[in-house]
Design a protein around this motif. Structure first.
Motif, short mmCIF file in Angstrom:
data_model
loop_
_atom_site.label_atom_id
_atom_site.label_comp_id
_atom_site.label_asym_id
_atom_site.label_seq_id
_atom_site.Cartn_x
_atom_site.Cartn_y
_atom_site.Cartn_z
N VAL A 170 0.85 -1.20 0.00
CA VAL A 170 0.00 0.00 0.00
C VAL A 170 0.88 1.25 0.00
O VAL A 170 2.08 1.19 0.30
CB VAL A 170 -0.93 0.03 1.23
CG1 VAL A 170 -1.84 -1.20 1.26
CG2 VAL A 170 -0.13 0.11 2.54
N ASN A 171 0.28 2.39 -0.32
CA ASN A 171 0.97 3.66 -0.15
C ASN A 171 0.82 4.11 1.31
O ASN A 171 0.14 3.44 2.09
CB ASN A 171 0.47 4.71 -1.14
CG ASN A 171 -1.03 4.96 -1.05
OD1 ASN A 171 -1.72 4.46 -0.16
ND2 ASN A 171 -1.56 5.74 -1.98
N SER A 172 1.40 5.24 1.67
CA SER A 172 1.39 5.62 3.09
C SER A 172 1.71 7.10 3.23
O SER A 172 2.80 7.54 2.84
CB SER A 172 2.41 4.78 3.85
OG SER A 172 2.30 4.96 5.24
N PHE A 173 0.77 7.85 3.81
CA PHE A 173 0.97 9.30 3.99
C PHE A 173 0.32 9.74 5.30
O PHE A 173 -0.62 10.51 5.31
CB PHE A 173 0.37 10.07 2.81
CG PHE A 173 1.05 9.77 1.50
CD1 PHE A 173 2.21 10.43 1.13
CD2 PHE A 173 0.57 8.78 0.66
CE1 PHE A 173 2.85 10.15 -0.07
CE2 PHE A 173 1.20 8.47 -0.53
CZ PHE A 173 2.35 9.16 -0.90
N HIS A 174 0.84 9.23 6.44
CA HIS A 174 0.25 9.59 7.73
C HIS A 174 1.33 9.60 8.80
O HIS A 174 2.29 8.83 8.73
CB HIS A 174 -0.85 8.60 8.10
CG HIS A 174 -0.38 7.19 8.30
ND1 HIS A 174 -0.28 6.60 9.55
CD2 HIS A 174 0.03 6.23 7.43
CE1 HIS A 174 0.16 5.37 9.43
NE2 HIS A 174 0.36 5.11 8.15
N HIS A 175 1.15 10.47 9.80
CA HIS A 175 2.06 10.48 10.93
C HIS A 175 1.34 10.10 12.22
O HIS A 175 1.95 10.06 13.28
CB HIS A 175 2.76 11.85 11.06
CG HIS A 175 1.93 12.89 11.76
ND1 HIS A 175 2.23 13.32 13.04
CD2 HIS A 175 0.81 13.55 11.38
CE1 HIS A 175 1.33 14.24 13.41
NE2 HIS A 175 0.46 14.38 12.41
N GLN A 176 0.03 9.81 12.11
CA GLN A 176 -0.75 9.35 13.25
C GLN A 176 -1.34 7.98 12.95
O GLN A 176 -1.39 7.56 11.78
CB GLN A 176 -1.88 10.33 13.56
CG GLN A 176 -1.41 11.72 13.96
CD GLN A 176 -2.53 12.55 14.54
OE1 GLN A 176 -3.63 12.58 14.03
NE2 GLN A 176 -2.23 13.25 15.62
N SER A 177 -1.80 7.29 14.01
CA SER A 177 -2.46 6.01 13.81
C SER A 177 -3.31 5.69 15.04
O SER A 177 -3.22 6.37 16.07
CB SER A 177 -1.44 4.89 13.57
OG SER A 177 -0.66 4.67 14.72
N ILE A 178 -4.11 4.65 14.93
CA ILE A 178 -4.98 4.24 16.04
C ILE A 178 -4.14 3.71 17.20
O ILE A 178 -3.21 2.93 17.01
CB ILE A 178 -5.98 3.17 15.57
CG1 ILE A 178 -7.02 3.79 14.61
CG2 ILE A 178 -6.68 2.51 16.76
CD1 ILE A 178 -7.96 2.78 14.01
N LYS A 179 -4.50 4.12 18.42
CA LYS A 179 -3.87 3.60 19.64
C LYS A 179 -4.87 2.68 20.34
O LYS A 179 -4.82 1.48 20.18
CB LYS A 179 -3.42 4.75 20.55
CG LYS A 179 -2.70 4.28 21.81
CD LYS A 179 -1.97 5.41 22.53
CE LYS A 179 -2.88 6.52 23.00
NZ LYS A 179 -2.15 7.54 23.80
N ASP A 180 -5.79 3.22 21.12
CA ASP A 180 -6.83 2.43 21.77
C ASP A 180 -8.02 2.31 20.82
O ASP A 180 -8.50 3.31 20.29
CB ASP A 180 -7.28 3.09 23.07
CG ASP A 180 -6.13 3.21 24.07
OD1 ASP A 180 -5.44 2.21 24.31
OD2 ASP A 180 -5.92 4.33 24.59
#
Length: 237
Positions: A170-180
């Motif tokens: 996949v491509n990828s353009f994020h600096h955040q992600s799911i935690k809880d």
């Protein structure tokens, strides 16, 4: 009859004017998959938003700015990006209306994060500073239609049914992600450093979020058209 798909928008200022905006890739992906996209303007008037909810068959939450950390009980760290609280309010309202009505919902990048927060979950505000050993998820200058890293897909998931594979690039353009994880959600894909790449609803018919940008991959990678075709098919019902 092509189903009507609502697409969330963001605002942008140019000179003395302010615009409601949306990347054309989202529109094109929905059209290619057989849907009729309708851009939902970012407005505060709830009656106006409810009128849109009455005419759409499904809703796509698009990418963009960071979600305000106060929504999940945290203060912003120094590595937080741009925030637009007006957009957060508008999208959380739309999500709750769509969720309660059991409309098909898809979230992309910010969209998966918005879904998670709206269902009571939290986020890593910045992957690089908060997750030890994280890989590169926001390459500088890479084309959006280029794949960047691999993900693992859980077999017992809608995502696996769509792609029929346990691993895809996949491509990828994020600096955040799911935690809880938010209530009613299960994880259906991870990157190789353990970051959550996809979720879906346990209870609702079709609520699916992905962390990458499939809409940008559709023109060069036919595989990702399947995701939008499944979403549009669900909206047709």
């Amino acid at each position: 009859m092509r189903p009507i798909i609502g697409l969330t928008t963001f605002t942008e200022s140019k000179g003395t004017s302010r615009y409601n905006c949306l990347n054309c890739n989202y529109v094109n992906a929905i059209v290619e998959a057989g849907g009729t996209p309708v851009m939902i303007p970012l407005v505060e008037n709830k009656d106006t938003l409810l009128q849109y909810m009455n005419i759409i068959d499904g809703i796509l939450f698009t990418g963009g700015e960071d979600v305000l950390p106060l929504y999940y009980g945290e203060n912003p760290i120094k590595d937080i990006g741009a925030i637009e609280q007006e957009r957060d309010d508008y999208e959380i309202f739309l999500f709750k209306e769509a969720y309660d009505a059991n409309l098909p919902i898809m979230g992309i990048c910010r969209g998966i994060q918005l879904i998670n927060v709206a269902l009571g979950g939290s986020l890593y505000q910045d992957i690089n500073s908060q997750i030890t050993g994280s890989l590169g998820h926001s390459p500088k200058g890479s084309p959006m239609n280029q794949v960047h890293h691999m993900i693992r897909i859980e077999k017992n998931s809608k995502l696996y049914d769509i792609f029929e594979n346990e691993t895809i690039a996949v491509n990828s353009f994020h600096h955040q992600s799911i935690k809880d994880l938010g209530k009613d959600l299960k994880v259906t894909a991870y990157s190789y450093d353990g970051i959550i790449e996809a979720v879906e609803s346990i209870e609702k018919d079709f609520v699916l979020g992905v962390q990458w940008h499939p809409e940008a991959l559709v023109p060069k990678h036919e595989l990702f058209k399947k995701l939008f075709e499944e979403f549009v098919k669900r909206c047709s019902k």
